[in-house]
Scaffold this active site. Structure first.
Site, PDB file in Angstrom:
ATOM      1  N   ALA A 282     -14.814  -5.127  11.064  1.00 38.61           N
ATOM      2  CA  ALA A 282     -14.281  -6.431  10.598  1.00 38.61           C
ATOM      3  C   ALA A 282     -14.987  -7.676  10.554  1.00 38.61           C
ATOM      4  CB  ALA A 282     -13.007  -6.563  11.251  1.00 38.61           C
TER       5      ALA A 282
ATOM      6  N   HIS B  58      -0.546   1.248  16.226  1.00 39.62           N
ATOM      7  CA  HIS B  58      -1.153   0.105  17.212  1.00 39.62           C
ATOM      8  C   HIS B  58      -0.006  -0.184  18.137  1.00 39.62           C
ATOM      9  CE1 HIS B  58      -4.163  -1.289  14.476  1.00 39.62           C
ATOM     10  NE2 HIS B  58      -3.397  -1.383  13.428  1.00 39.62           N
TER      11      HIS B  58
ATOM     12  N   GLU C 245      -5.906   4.568  13.794  1.00 39.98           N
ATOM     13  CA  GLU C 245      -6.762   3.780  14.356  1.00 39.98           C
ATOM     14  C   GLU C 245      -7.385   4.230  15.792  1.00 39.98           C
ATOM     15  OE1 GLU C 245      -2.885   2.700  16.321  1.00 39.98           O
ATOM     16  OE2 GLU C 245      -3.649   3.045  14.152  1.00 39.98           O
TER      17      GLU C 245
ATOM     18  N   ARG D 286       0.869  -1.209  -0.032  1.00 42.04           N
ATOM     19  CA  ARG D 286       0.155   0.122   0.082  1.00 42.04           C
ATOM     20  C   ARG D 286       1.071   1.297   0.026  1.00 42.04           C
ATOM     21  NH1 ARG D 286      -3.484  -1.499   4.881  1.00 42.04           N
ATOM     22  NH2 ARG D 286      -1.539  -2.306   5.620  1.00 42.04           N
TER      23      ARG D 286
ATOM     24  N   ASP E 260      -2.793  -7.328  15.195  1.00 44.10           N
ATOM     25  CA  ASP E 260      -1.988  -5.917  15.058  1.00 44.10           C
ATOM     26  C   ASP E 260      -2.233  -5.475  16.548  1.00 44.10           C
ATOM     27  OD1 ASP E 260      -4.529  -5.330  14.566  1.00 44.10           O
ATOM     28  OD2 ASP E 260      -4.168  -4.222  12.542  1.00 44.10           O
TER      29      ASP E 260
ATOM     30  N   SER F   4     -22.096 -13.086  23.339  1.00 43.99           N
ATOM     31  CA  SER F   4     -20.584 -13.682  23.633  1.00 43.99           C
ATOM     32  C   SER F   4     -20.574 -13.869  25.062  1.00 43.99           C
ATOM     33  CB  SER F   4     -19.612 -12.915  22.889  1.00 43.99           C
ATOM     34  OG  SER F   4     -18.232 -13.292  22.940  1.00 43.99           O
TER      35      SER F   4
ATOM     36  N   ASN G 199      -0.712  -7.366   8.745  1.00 41.73           N
ATOM     37  CA  ASN G 199      -1.094  -6.333   7.663  1.00 41.73           C
ATOM     38  C   ASN G 199      -1.990  -6.813   6.393  1.00 41.73           C
ATOM     39  OD1 ASN G 199       1.487  -7.398   7.155  1.00 41.73           O
ATOM     40  ND2 ASN G 199       1.694  -5.673   5.384  1.00 41.73           N
TER      41      ASN G 199
ATOM     42  N   LYS H 107       1.815   1.917   7.416  1.00 41.40           N
ATOM     43  CA  LYS H 107       2.084   1.046   8.789  1.00 41.40           C
ATOM     44  C   LYS H 107       3.244   1.722   9.496  1.00 41.40           C
ATOM     45  CE  LYS H 107       0.534  -2.401   9.728  1.00 41.40           C
ATOM     46  NZ  LYS H 107      -0.434  -2.277  10.659  1.00 41.40           N
TER      47      LYS H 107
ATOM     48  N   TYR I  14      -0.898   4.373  10.662  1.00 47.39           N
ATOM     49  CA  TYR I  14      -1.339   3.337  11.765  1.00 47.39           C
ATOM     50  C   TYR I  14      -0.332   2.978  12.511  1.00 47.39           C
ATOM     51  CZ  TYR I  14      -5.640   1.972   8.939  1.00 47.39           C
ATOM     52  OH  TYR I  14      -6.909   2.009   8.336  1.00 47.39           O
TER      53      TYR I  14
END
Length: 370
Positions: free
Chosen positions: A179, A96, A118, A15, A270, A220, A300, A75, A94
């Site tokens: 997601a 993380h 994020e 990317r 991640d 859950s 990724n 990233k 990003y």
């Protein structure tokens, strides 16, 4: 403002952090955009496309980083890039950091202003810059899982959609966020038996309303996770706590209860992963086996479909990039609380509390530093 876009260096990361359309928006606003040569090649974007949009192509990454006031990446910086961090630099990517203590410390030492895609968070708690890549990763997860369920790839030899007279594969998705919802949707579209778990009943209601019973939804809890995971052919972990480490909702014992040759895809990796057996892998070496279960834990995932991912990402990030360029850092975050929540480090201070908690480090209020 001078905006720099280096080529991504993470393993098989194709990317790039901007498209020609994004360059054009910045250039029209009077900003200078510097792009490392071939930065967009992996996304099928040529240097000439960027130049025609108004960017200047530079030969070396060092030159891009040194010239820029604002560096855009996809990233987090890896080891060979860390020497380029410096005081006064704004890094937008990003990060993380809850799963990356060493990088956190380096950002603090360098006094870099680091804004994480994020953790940009709207008032409704949605994450606008994480959403497009979560959507991509979610839609990829069932097809990745289907691939590794093939016998030659180490799996049970199960076709997710089954055939007439043979039951389909069972896909269990843990987490019904962006997601997870997309993962369950694609699994159902592949005619698998799709089950989605989440603690938020409203998210499950949304899935029921949209898919009208084609995806089974379950509240859950520990027992529900244990029982559904044990019966699954493919488990997709899509658990997210914004900016913090992912909770370990799947124990090693639960993984051990799965059928030999079943597959676990951890989208949460991640942020540290949602299973006790998770550790990050790469596109070059994507899987490992624990208790006869194939684990795919690539950090990724969207990098495998870079053309789609690059355009999807820039669609989301561009308004924030333009705001930073037009207004400068201080005014941009003052005008937009969502962007302010994206700031993780500034002037040597750790200003995002979940990361400070993850690493037992001191937290400093952003207001005290701006």
């Amino acid at each position: 403002m001078k905006v720099g876009v280096p080529r991504e260096l993470k393993d098989n990361e194709y990317r790039v952090a901007i498209t020609p359309a994004g360059v054009r928006e910045l250039a029209v606003g009077g900003h200078e955009v510097f792009i490392e040569r071939a930065a967009g090649a992996g996304s099928s974007i040529e240097d000439g496309d960027f130049e025609r949009a108004g960017a200047k192509v530079l030969e070396a990454a060092d030159e891009v980083w040194a010239t820029a006031e604002l560096v855009l990446k996809v990233k987090e910086p890896i080891a060979e890039e860390l020497h380029r961090l410096r005081p006064g630099l704004i890094l937008f990517t990003y990060l993380h950091l809850a799963a990356a203590e060493a990088l956190t410390r380096r950002l603090l030492e360098s006094e870099t202003t680091a804004i994480a895609y994020e953790t940009v968070e709207l008032p409704d708690r949605s994450l606008p810059l994480l959403a497009p890549m979560s959507e991509v990763a979610g839609r990829m997860a069932p097809q990745v899982g289907a691939n590794f369920l093939e016998r030659e790839n180490g799996g049970r030899g199960v076709l997710l959609g089954g055939v007439s007279g043979v039951r389909p594969g069972r896909v269990v998705v843990i987490g019904a966020g962006m997601a997870g919802m997309n993962a369950a949707w694609i699994a159902q579209g592949m005619e698998a038996e799709a089950i989605c778990l989440d603690k938020n009943i409203n998210k499950l209601r949304d899935i029921d309303r949209i898919h009208q019973g084609k995806i089974l939804t379950l509240a859950s809890n520990r027992l529900a996770v244990e029982e559904t995971v044990a019966s699954a052919d493919l488990v997709i972990g899509a658990v997210l706590v914004p900016g913090a480490r992912a909770p370990k909702v799947i124990t090693e014992e639960t993984i051990a209860s799965m059928k030999p040759g079943s597959v676990f895809v951890d989208i949460s990796v991640d942020q540290g992963g949602c299973s006790e057996t998770s550790h990050m892998t790469t596109h070059s070496n994507p899987t490992y086996v624990v208790h006869d279960v194939v684990h795919y834990c690539v950090g990724n995932m969207p990098g495998a479909v870079p053309n789609t991912s690059t355009y999807g990402l820039t669609n989301a990030t561009l308004p924030y990039i333009v705001a930073l360029a037009e207004k400068g850092f201080a005014q941009a975050i003052a005008d937009d609380p969502a962007l302010a929540k994206g700031v993780n480090t500034h002037k040597g201070g750790l200003v995002f509390e979940p990361v400070a908690e993850a690493h037992s480090m001191d937290f400093t209020s952003l207001d005290d530093l701006v």
